[in-house]
Design an enzyme around this catalytic site. Structure first.
Site, PDB file in Angstrom:
ATOM      1  N   ASP A 252       0.751  -1.159  -0.118  1.00  0.00           N
ATOM      2  CA  ASP A 252      -0.067   0.000   0.104  1.00  0.00           C
ATOM      3  C   ASP A 252       0.824   1.290  -0.025  1.00  0.00           C
ATOM      4  O   ASP A 252       2.044   1.032  -0.010  1.00  0.00           O
ATOM      5  CB  ASP A 252      -0.809   0.048   1.135  1.00  0.00           C
ATOM      6  CG  ASP A 252      -0.110  -0.461   2.412  1.00  0.00           C
ATOM      7  OD1 ASP A 252       0.770  -0.521   2.583  1.00  0.00           O
ATOM      8  OD2 ASP A 252      -0.897  -0.942   3.549  1.00  0.00           O
TER       9      ASP A 252
ATOM     10  N   ASP B 243      -8.105  -2.542  13.837  1.00  0.00           N
ATOM     11  CA  ASP B 243      -9.497  -2.551  13.405  1.00  0.00           C
ATOM     12  C   ASP B 243      -9.652  -3.738  12.304  1.00  0.00           C
ATOM     13  O   ASP B 243     -10.556  -3.970  11.911  1.00  0.00           O
ATOM     14  CB  ASP B 243      -9.844  -1.358  12.894  1.00  0.00           C
ATOM     15  CG  ASP B 243      -9.122  -0.856  11.586  1.00  0.00           C
ATOM     16  OD1 ASP B 243      -7.996  -1.813  11.070  1.00  0.00           O
ATOM     17  OD2 ASP B 243      -9.290   0.216  11.174  1.00  0.00           O
TER      18      ASP B 243
ATOM     19  N   HIS C 142      -7.704  -4.521   9.785  1.00  0.00           N
ATOM     20  CA  HIS C 142      -7.434  -4.268   8.225  1.00  0.00           C
ATOM     21  C   HIS C 142      -6.108  -5.063   7.950  1.00  0.00           C
ATOM     22  O   HIS C 142      -5.185  -5.367   8.879  1.00  0.00           O
ATOM     23  CB  HIS C 142      -7.168  -2.874   7.984  1.00  0.00           C
ATOM     24  CG  HIS C 142      -5.928  -2.149   8.671  1.00  0.00           C
ATOM     25  ND1 HIS C 142      -6.070  -0.792   9.384  1.00  0.00           N
ATOM     26  CD2 HIS C 142      -4.497  -2.396   8.658  1.00  0.00           C
ATOM     27  CE1 HIS C 142      -4.922  -0.601   9.737  1.00  0.00           C
ATOM     28  NE2 HIS C 142      -3.952  -1.286   9.183  1.00  0.00           N
TER      29      HIS C 142
ATOM     30  N   GLU D  94      -9.701  -1.405   5.082  1.00  0.00           N
ATOM     31  CA  GLU D  94     -10.159  -1.074   6.373  1.00  0.00           C
ATOM     32  C   GLU D  94     -11.647  -1.904   6.362  1.00  0.00           C
ATOM     33  O   GLU D  94     -12.289  -2.493   5.424  1.00  0.00           O
ATOM     34  CB  GLU D  94     -10.725   0.507   6.338  1.00  0.00           C
ATOM     35  CG  GLU D  94      -9.446   1.245   6.213  1.00  0.00           C
ATOM     36  CD  GLU D  94      -8.529   1.120   7.520  1.00  0.00           C
ATOM     37  OE1 GLU D  94      -8.633   0.190   8.552  1.00  0.00           O
ATOM     38  OE2 GLU D  94      -7.898   2.058   8.082  1.00  0.00           O
TER      39      GLU D  94
END
Ligand code: F6R
Length: 266
Positions: free
Chosen positions: A66, A135, A137, A142
């Site tokens: 990413d 979270d 991811h 996400e």
């Protein structure tokens, strides 16, 4: 999914480095997918030290997961710069064989499509190293991400921006809002995956990843459908799992023949 629980984060790094080393020995021209962030740094340190014992990345190709949108080329937190510092500078990979999505492209959608094409053109990822966000991811997929997604633009959650503010002088506002990220389907195309996680802050995400129902609410849960995932975590990260004694028992009794990586002639 193989779940390996080790006492310390150092032990996690050593085992993950062993798996990468095995991949590169089996296939010297392996295509490696690499995560940025804090989780793999100790793995990359170990890999760098192993060059003294004959490990070589000279024929490998490297793809990052990413990239933030809009960070200038010199920004220290631009992920191409991070991977240069954390990994590339420590190993003998050809700098031209290190790839990342272009977060500065005028046409971001085209940049995402191009990145998919570069991965495919290299023959696909042999081994993907992943971290996991608090979270749930993986890469920057996400919660709510399509489980069939490919490389695309995503908006970071406030939780991720808070988590990553430590790299931006503690200033949440300085963490970009947007990123380019390999999609869940892109990650699932990797032939094998090693996910590493350490510390209690990862315990809920790891609980969902390993024992939760598959859901876009926790994108990492999709990895349950991948045929060759090794989850290497320390005891605090494993603290919310229910089946720890079975995972330990399985690992302690792992048959010699059950090696994840077959040798491939170069
Ligand atoms: C970064 C990436 C992210 C991180 C995750 C965990 O390339 O893919 O998914 O792996 O945010 O970050 P750390 O390791 O810093 O806790």
């Amino acid at each position: 999914m193989e779940v390996i629980i080790l006492p310390t984060s150092d032990a996690v790094a050593t085992l993950a480095a062993d798996l990468v080393e095995a991949q590169v020995h089996a296939k010297p021209h392996a295509v490696l997918g690499v995560a940025t962030g804090s989780s793999p740094v100790a793995v990359y340190d170990q890999l760098g030290r192993r060059l003294d014992t004959g490990l070589s990345f000279a024929r490998t190709q490297i793809f990052t997961l990413d990239e933030y949108v809009g960070l200038n080329p010199e920004h220290p937190e631009r992920y191409l710069n991070v991977i240069q510092r954390d990994l590339v500078a420590k190993i003998d990979v050809d700098p031209d064989a290190v790839h990342g999505p272009d977060g500065l492209a005028v046409d971001l959608r085209q940049a995402c499509a191009d990145y998919e094409g570069r991965i495919t053109g290299a023959g696909g990822i042999d081994l993907q190293i992943l971290g996991i966000g608090t979270d749930g991811h993986v890469a920057f997929n996400e919660p709510g991400s399509s489980l069939g997604s490919r490389t695309r633009v995503k908006t970071l959650t406030q939780q991720t921006r808070h988590d990553n503010a430590r790299y931006f002088g503690g200033d949440v506002g300085a963490v970009p809002l947007h990123c380019l990220t390999q999609g869940m389907a892109t990650i699932m195309d990797a032939r094998s995956i090693v996910l590493i996680g350490s510390g209690a802050t990862k315990a809920t995400a790891v609980e969902q990843l390993v024992e939760g129902p598959i859901s876009a609410r926790w994108p990492a849960t999709l990895l349950q459908l991948h045929p060759a995932v090794t989850v290497v975590i320390d005891a605090p990260a494993a603290s919310r799992l229910q089946l720890t004694s079975y995972y330990q028992h399985t690992y302690d009794n792992k048959p010699n023949w059950q090696q994840p990586l077959a040798r491939v002639d170069s």
